[in-house]
Design an enzyme around this catalytic site. Structure first.
Site, PDB file in Angstrom:
ATOM      1  CG  ASP A   1     -22.268  69.622 -63.877  1.00 12.46           C
ATOM      2  OD1 ASP A   1     -22.445  70.177 -64.981  1.00 12.46           O
ATOM      3  OD2 ASP A   1     -21.357  68.787 -63.692  1.00 12.46           O
ATOM      4  CG  ASP A   2     -19.701  70.332 -60.238  1.00 16.19           C
ATOM      5  OD1 ASP A   2     -20.591  70.149 -59.391  1.00 16.19           O
ATOM      6  OD2 ASP A   2     -19.015  69.397 -60.695  1.00 16.19           O
TER       7      ASP A   2
ATOM      8  N   GLY B   1     -17.071  62.188 -68.186  1.00 10.55           N
ATOM      9  CA  GLY B   1     -17.528  63.421 -67.583  1.00 10.55           C
ATOM     10  C   GLY B   1     -16.730  63.869 -66.379  1.00 10.55           C
TER      11      GLY B   1
ATOM     12  CG  ASP C   1     -13.780  63.442 -60.857  1.00 11.03           C
ATOM     13  OD1 ASP C   1     -14.386  62.951 -59.885  1.00 11.03           O
ATOM     14  OD2 ASP C   1     -14.356  64.119 -61.734  1.00 11.03           O
TER      15      ASP C   1
ATOM     16  CE  LYS D   1     -18.066  68.614 -64.839  1.00 13.19           C
ATOM     17  NZ  LYS D   1     -18.697  67.316 -65.120  1.00 13.19           N
TER      18      LYS D   1
ATOM     19  CG  ASP E   1     -24.191  55.338 -60.622  1.00  6.37           C
ATOM     20  OD1 ASP E   1     -23.713  55.841 -59.585  1.00  6.37           O
ATOM     21  OD2 ASP E   1     -24.654  54.191 -60.663  1.00  6.37           O
ATOM     22  CG  ASN E   2     -20.715  61.180 -60.075  1.00  4.55           C
ATOM     23  OD1 ASN E   2     -20.192  61.162 -61.183  1.00  4.55           O
ATOM     24  ND2 ASN E   2     -21.447  62.201 -59.658  1.00  4.55           N
TER      25      ASN E   2
ATOM     26  CG  ASN F   1     -18.310  60.818 -64.429  1.00  2.00           C
ATOM     27  OD1 ASN F   1     -17.578  60.826 -65.403  1.00  2.00           O
ATOM     28  ND2 ASN F   1     -18.142  61.651 -63.413  1.00  2.00           N
TER      29      ASN F   1
END
Length: 642
Positions: A119-120, A12, A232, A43, A226-227, A260
């Site tokens: 998101d984003d 992701g 990135d 993405k 979970d980042n 992620n």
């Protein structure tokens, strides 16, 4: 799959999507480590996000179908993610039909779940959509609910996951105050799962108490996106440490946890292994033991055409690229050697230098290509430190000279915006000591009466407490004056033209402070204030505070062990809302970090929502809850080597 706990990996991130071979190696790793889910959501697959309306071609669908079959053969769930929020016209019927048409062949190929991701994205409705929906949340919920109904009719049992636009507490603020999240709780179909990343986009800790608050608001336990190992946002870094900061008590309170991870596929061995141990071992999970086992299991992949890479070298490399908020043990010891006695510095530097040389001849060339630049930079830093150790004064080196060494526009921008040890940016690199409308200074003995008064006038959860306490001094005896007497070097006041109007009080080591508090501070006050008579149920607020002389509040939750310092701040009403509190705290944080503190914690009443919002805005995050008190912590950065 409808209610099964999901544990696995999200592809992701922003960056080059993984290859077919990498994805199938991931599926094998998921199966081996007891995980059950792979989510496709890169993405930079244009048809996942930027060109979401475009249908996949035959070859692309064939690849997705192969991936679905690969998951099925391994008893894994495949979630297909679609992110239409950049430009979706929510109120146009044909947009929903396009979204559904996009999903049909993917679901026909065997995807067991869909993730609708908002998101984003820009948080503004178009003029046309604003005529249809009263808010962003209403538009998103309408799309999700219609998609759920369509899935339920066409593919019964298909799971739908939803990522809200405010997907962490740093974006939403207090969850109970977030209108978007409240609308999810009131109107989103209860069968639809919701993603959440925790207190932050990259959350060092996931406190169960915060998840309980969210669950109450959105009406369902979340699935954690979970980042912790995502890189990135800073491609100069890797994260090779274990799953940590997620206590076992979290698992029963969520519907899943999907990591992620690093963009570099080859860097994700340790996170996959330790995630598997976390979700299967639960209460028995130990991050350090799992990490050590993961490194040992990874070592055979580091086979070379020459001198072998040792477990010690691999451990040092992983420790050097550990987790976003901390270094691993051997890298931390290396840094201690740099700023301290120098003990162990040379040996650790030699590990970095030797590893970089050996990495060039790895048999796994994909592993080498993914990690070599990080091994090289680590080696360059080690060589520079060895030069510095050999030469006691300032020196120059043709190998590391400006502007060749770590220069360029990004380095120059960073030099213009230095970050201090408290995490604050200062255009000229100095922590401010004065503010508009007031001056921050160290407290003096003559300020003691002002501290008592401020403590009283903020004694009702931040509001004026003079009407609550018949003794105007007792609150300050407990919460303010001890710091002035026992830790005056960390006691700051804010002074304006009317006098002292706020204080920020801290201690470097809480355990030591509490020992002195009980031994030195309390005894003379107990002579002045006898214990209140029973029964307790009839005590006034003043008597309840007096009892704290005999039952002192010195509790520190275990989660605060990495945050040994603590602080206490109060401002009179006239000083609030102008940034003085933030500046006072940063002044204290800067001094605590200079003195070597790893982190600072504080306690705040759960009912004091205004203070909680303030602390979260600064960067404090929940550590634990005890009674009606919320404990929050903030890690401190090491001061610069200069």
């Amino acid at each position: 799959m409808e209610s099964e706990f999901l544990a696995g990996v999200i592809e992701g991130f922003y960056g080059a999507p993984w290859s077919r071979d990498q994805r199938f190696r991931l599926l094998d790793a998921l199966e081996t480590n007891g995980l059950n889910t792979y989510m496709y959501a890169p993405k930079d697959d244009l048809k996942h996000r930027a060109l979401w309306r475009d249908a996949y071609g035959p070859e692309e669908l064939s690849a997705l179908g192969e991936l679905c079959r690969g998951c099925g053969e391994r008893d894994l769930h495949l979630i297909y993610g679609l992110a239409p929020g950049l430009d979706m016209a929510y109120g146009r019927r044909e947009e929903m039909e396009t979204l559904q048409d996009k999903l049909v062949p993917i679901l026909d190929h065997g995807a067991g779940a869909v993730a609708l991701l908002f998101d984003d994205i820009p948080e503004v409705l178009s003029p046309d959509d604003a005529k249809v929906y009263p808010s962003f949340a209403h538009a998103h919920v309408a799309v999700a609910n219609e998609l759920w109904e369509w899935l339920r009719q066409r593919w019964p049992g298909t799971r739908l996951l939803f990522c809200p636009t405010p997907y962490c507490e740093a974006m939403s603020g207090l969850v109970e105050d977030c209108a978007y999240l409240r609308h999810l709780g009131n109107s989103l179909q209860p069968e639809i799962d919701c993603f959440w990343t925790g207190p932050d986009i990259i959350s060092e800790r996931l406190p169960p108490g915060g998840i309980e608050d969210l669950t109450e608001v959105i009406g369902r336990p979340p699935i954690i996106w979970d980042n912790l190992h995502a890189n990135d946002y800073d491609m100069r870094r890797l994260f090779l440490g274990p799953v940590a900061g997620r206590p076992p008590e979290l698992l029963p309170k969520i519907n899943g946890l999907l990591t992620n991870p690093n963009c570099e596929f080859e860097a994700n061995h340790n996170v996959t292994v330790t995630l598997g141990k976390y979700v299967t071992q639960r209460e028995a999970y130990d991050p350090e033991s799992a990490y050590e086992a993961a490194i040992r299991a990874w070592l055979p992949a580091w086979e070379t055409h020459g001198e072998p890479i040792s477990e010690e070298e691999l451990r040092f490399f992983c420790d050097s690229f550990y987790l976003p908020h901390q270094l691993g043990e051997t890298a931390a010891a290396w840094l201690e050697g740099v700023v301290g006695s120098g003990e162990g510095q040379s040996a650790a530097s030699d590990l970095a230098i030797g590893l970089a040389r050996k990495v060039t001849v790895l048999k796994d060339r994909a592993l080498m290509h993914a990690l070599y630049r990080h091994a090289w930079e680590l080696k360059e830093s080690a060589l520079l430190l060895k030069l510095a150790k050999e030469r006691s004064s300032a020196f120059t080196s043709w190998e590391f000279r400006h502007p060749i060494m770590r220069n360029g526009v990004l380095a120059q921008v960073e030099s213009l915006l230095p970050m201090d040890v408290a995490g604050a940016y200062h255009g000229h690199g100095h922590a401010p000591s004065s503010v508009a409308g007031g001056r921050v200074r160290l407290a003096r003995a003559t300020d003691e009466e002002a501290l008592y008064q401020i403590c009283l006038e903020t004694g009702d959860e931040g509001d004026d407490g003079r009407h609550l306490y018949e003794d105007p001094k007792i609150l300050g005896v407990i919460y303010a004056a001890p710091y002035l007497h026992l830790a005056p070097e960390l006691a700051y006041v804010l002074e304006d033209e009317e006098g002292v109007c706020g204080y920020c009080l801290g201690v470097l080591d809480s355990e030591s402070f509490y020992g002195r508090y009980e031994a030195e501070w309390l005894p003379p006050w107990r002579e002045r204030y006898p214990p209140p008579p029973e029964p307790r149920s009839e005590w006034s607020l003043t008597q309840q505070i007096v009892q704290k002389l005999y039952e002192p509040e010195t509790y520190m939750p275990p989660e605060a062990s990495e945050f040994p310092s603590h602080l206490h701040i109060d401002l009179l009403a006239r000083a609030q809302g102008h940034g003085q509190g933030t500046r006072m705290i940063f002044r204290l944080l800067h001094e605590l970090a200079r003195l070597g503190s790893r982190g600072v914690h504080l306690g705040v009443g759960l009912a004091n929502r205004r203070a909680i919002r303030f602390y979260r805005k600064i960067g404090f995050r929940e550590l634990a809850r005890h009674g009606d008190c919320l404990y929050m912590g903030l890690p401190l950065r090491r001061s610069s080597l200069g």
